[in-house]
Design a protein around this motif. Structure first.
Motif, short mmCIF file in Angstrom:
data_model
loop_
_atom_site.label_atom_id
_atom_site.label_comp_id
_atom_site.label_asym_id
_atom_site.label_seq_id
_atom_site.Cartn_x
_atom_site.Cartn_y
_atom_site.Cartn_z
N HIS A 54 0.82 -1.22 0.00
CA HIS A 54 0.00 0.00 0.00
C HIS A 54 0.86 1.27 0.00
O HIS A 54 0.33 2.37 -0.16
N ASP A 55 2.15 1.13 0.19
CA ASP A 55 3.04 2.30 0.23
C ASP A 55 4.35 1.96 -0.48
O ASP A 55 5.42 1.91 0.13
N PRO A 56 4.31 1.70 -1.80
CA PRO A 56 5.47 1.15 -2.52
C PRO A 56 6.65 2.09 -2.64
O PRO A 56 7.76 1.63 -2.92
N GLN A 57 6.46 3.39 -2.42
CA GLN A 57 7.56 4.34 -2.56
C GLN A 57 8.39 4.50 -1.28
O GLN A 57 9.43 5.13 -1.30
N GLU A 58 7.90 3.93 -0.18
CA GLU A 58 8.62 4.05 1.08
C GLU A 58 9.85 3.14 1.11
O GLU A 58 9.95 2.19 0.34
N ARG A 59 10.77 3.43 2.01
CA ARG A 59 11.93 2.60 2.24
C ARG A 59 11.97 2.21 3.70
O ARG A 59 11.57 2.99 4.57
N VAL A 60 12.44 1.00 3.99
CA VAL A 60 12.46 0.55 5.38
C VAL A 60 13.74 1.01 6.06
O VAL A 60 14.78 1.21 5.43
N ALA A 61 13.64 1.18 7.39
CA ALA A 61 14.77 1.56 8.22
C ALA A 61 14.77 0.69 9.48
O ALA A 61 13.90 -0.17 9.64
N ALA A 62 15.72 0.91 10.37
CA ALA A 62 15.87 0.04 11.53
C ALA A 62 14.69 0.12 12.48
O ALA A 62 14.26 -0.89 13.04
N CYS A 63 14.15 1.31 12.69
CA CYS A 63 12.97 1.48 13.56
C CYS A 63 12.04 2.49 12.93
O CYS A 63 12.40 3.67 12.78
N GLU A 64 10.85 2.04 12.55
CA GLU A 64 9.89 2.89 11.87
C GLU A 64 8.67 3.12 12.76
O GLU A 64 8.36 2.29 13.62
N ILE A 65 7.98 4.24 12.51
CA ILE A 65 6.77 4.57 13.26
C ILE A 65 5.64 4.77 12.26
O ILE A 65 5.75 5.58 11.34
N TYR A 66 4.55 4.01 12.45
CA TYR A 66 3.39 4.07 11.56
C TYR A 66 2.18 4.55 12.35
O TYR A 66 2.03 4.25 13.54
N GLU A 67 1.29 5.26 11.65
CA GLU A 67 0.15 5.89 12.33
C GLU A 67 -1.15 5.62 11.58
O GLU A 67 -1.20 5.59 10.35
N CYS A 68 -2.22 5.42 12.35
CA CYS A 68 -3.59 5.44 11.84
C CYS A 68 -4.32 6.51 12.63
O CYS A 68 -4.68 6.30 13.80
N THR A 69 -4.52 7.67 12.01
CA THR A 69 -5.12 8.79 12.73
C THR A 69 -6.58 8.53 13.08
O THR A 69 -7.06 8.99 14.12
N ALA A 70 -7.28 7.78 12.23
CA ALA A 70 -8.70 7.53 12.46
C ALA A 70 -8.94 6.79 13.78
O ALA A 70 -9.92 7.05 14.48
N ASN A 71 -8.04 5.86 14.11
CA ASN A 71 -8.18 5.07 15.33
C ASN A 71 -7.22 5.50 16.43
O ASN A 71 -7.13 4.83 17.46
N LYS A 72 -6.46 6.59 16.19
CA LYS A 72 -5.45 7.05 17.13
C LYS A 72 -4.55 5.89 17.55
O LYS A 72 -4.42 5.55 18.73
N LEU A 73 -3.94 5.29 16.55
CA LEU A 73 -3.10 4.11 16.75
C LEU A 73 -1.72 4.36 16.16
O LEU A 73 -1.59 4.82 15.03
N ILE A 74 -0.69 4.07 16.94
CA ILE A 74 0.70 4.15 16.50
C ILE A 74 1.34 2.78 16.66
O ILE A 74 1.18 2.13 17.70
N VAL A 75 2.05 2.33 15.62
CA VAL A 75 2.76 1.05 15.68
C VAL A 75 4.24 1.30 15.40
O VAL A 75 4.59 1.90 14.38
N PHE A 76 5.09 0.85 16.32
CA PHE A 76 6.53 0.85 16.09
C PHE A 76 6.89 -0.44 15.35
O PHE A 76 6.25 -1.47 15.55
#
Length: 242
Positions: free
Chosen positions: A63-85
């Motif tokens: 769903h996000d093919p232009q992104e690149r991975v790193a050692a520690c990433e932070i992802y967000e879902c604003t609709a549910n106020k959810l953050i995933v490390f």
């Protein structure tokens, strides 16, 4: 150091934070992969720290093919106020305490923190009981006592989660700072732990469906397998070697 993509600060007030422990079979990290892919979460930043072995690679999610991975990433879902490390490397042990202290200070404003982990299957002592164990801070228990009363998990009473990586250490630091926190782990075996990851997310959703908000089809959770799972064990063996 926190690096953000589109904002100057990360406001975690009212948010739920999910953090994977770097554990046996990478089961917790795989579970976070499933959650990020299934909810199509947006990467908002990453952490840089001496405890993290630096890496750089192609996107892990379709769903996000232009992104690149790193050692520690932070992802967000604003609709549910959810953050995933998401961690993609092991920690350098002599710097791990410093990283934990940094993460604790970063997530202190959050409403609650859930740490996912795993333990060696042969460490399970009671046959026939749930393959999940958990421990919770007093504040988390008070806020979720109804849900916790309905789960079949066993409450962890030990001092070490064998194979659990840094999960218990981080849990104790957060508990000490009076952050509502839960550590949930599953007993697993080494190998292909993608099934364990799926089961961990399903169990967590049973407790926390109000913030996971995973799509349900025919009474089962609809999970999207990340594109990065196609090569969990590397490339196929070339026929040229035979």
């Amino acid at each position: 150091m926190l690096q953000l993509k589109v904002r100057n600060s990360l406001n975690l007030e009212g948010y739920t934070i999910i953090i994977p422990s770097i554990c046996v079979g990478n089961a917790a990290q795989l579970a976070c992969d499933l959650l990020i892919a299934s909810k199509k979460m947006r990467r908002v930043g990453n952490l840089m720290h001496p405890a993290l072995i630096p890496i750089f690679g192609p996107s892990a999610y379709q769903h996000d093919p232009q992104e690149r991975v790193a050692a520690c990433e932070i992802y967000e879902c604003t609709a549910n106020k959810l953050i995933v490390f998401q961690f993609r490397t092991p920690l350098i042990s002599r710097h791990s305490q410093s990283l934990h202290n940094y993460i604790v200070e970063l997530v202190r404003p959050a409403e609650k923190v859930v740490i996912l982990s795993a333990s060696f299957g042969f460490e399970k002592r009671e046959i026939g009981t749930s393959p999940y164990e958990y421990c919770v801070s007093n504040s988390f228990r008070e806020n979720h006592k109804t849900q916790l009363a309905n789960v079949k998990w066993m409450e962890f009473k030990g001092n070490t989660v064998f194979g659990g990586g840094n999960g218990l250490q981080l849990y104790r630091l957060l508990e000490e700072k009076q952050v509502p926190v839960m550590l949930l782990f599953r007993y697993v075996l080494e190998g292909d732990n993608s099934t364990d990851a799926t089961l961990i997310i399903r169990e967590l959703n049973d407790l926390c469906s109000t913030f996971l908000q995973l799509e349900i089809e025919d009474k089962s959770i609809k999970l999207i397998v990340p594109v990065s799972w196609k090569l969990l064990f590397g490339n196929d063996v070339t026929s040229l070697i035979f």
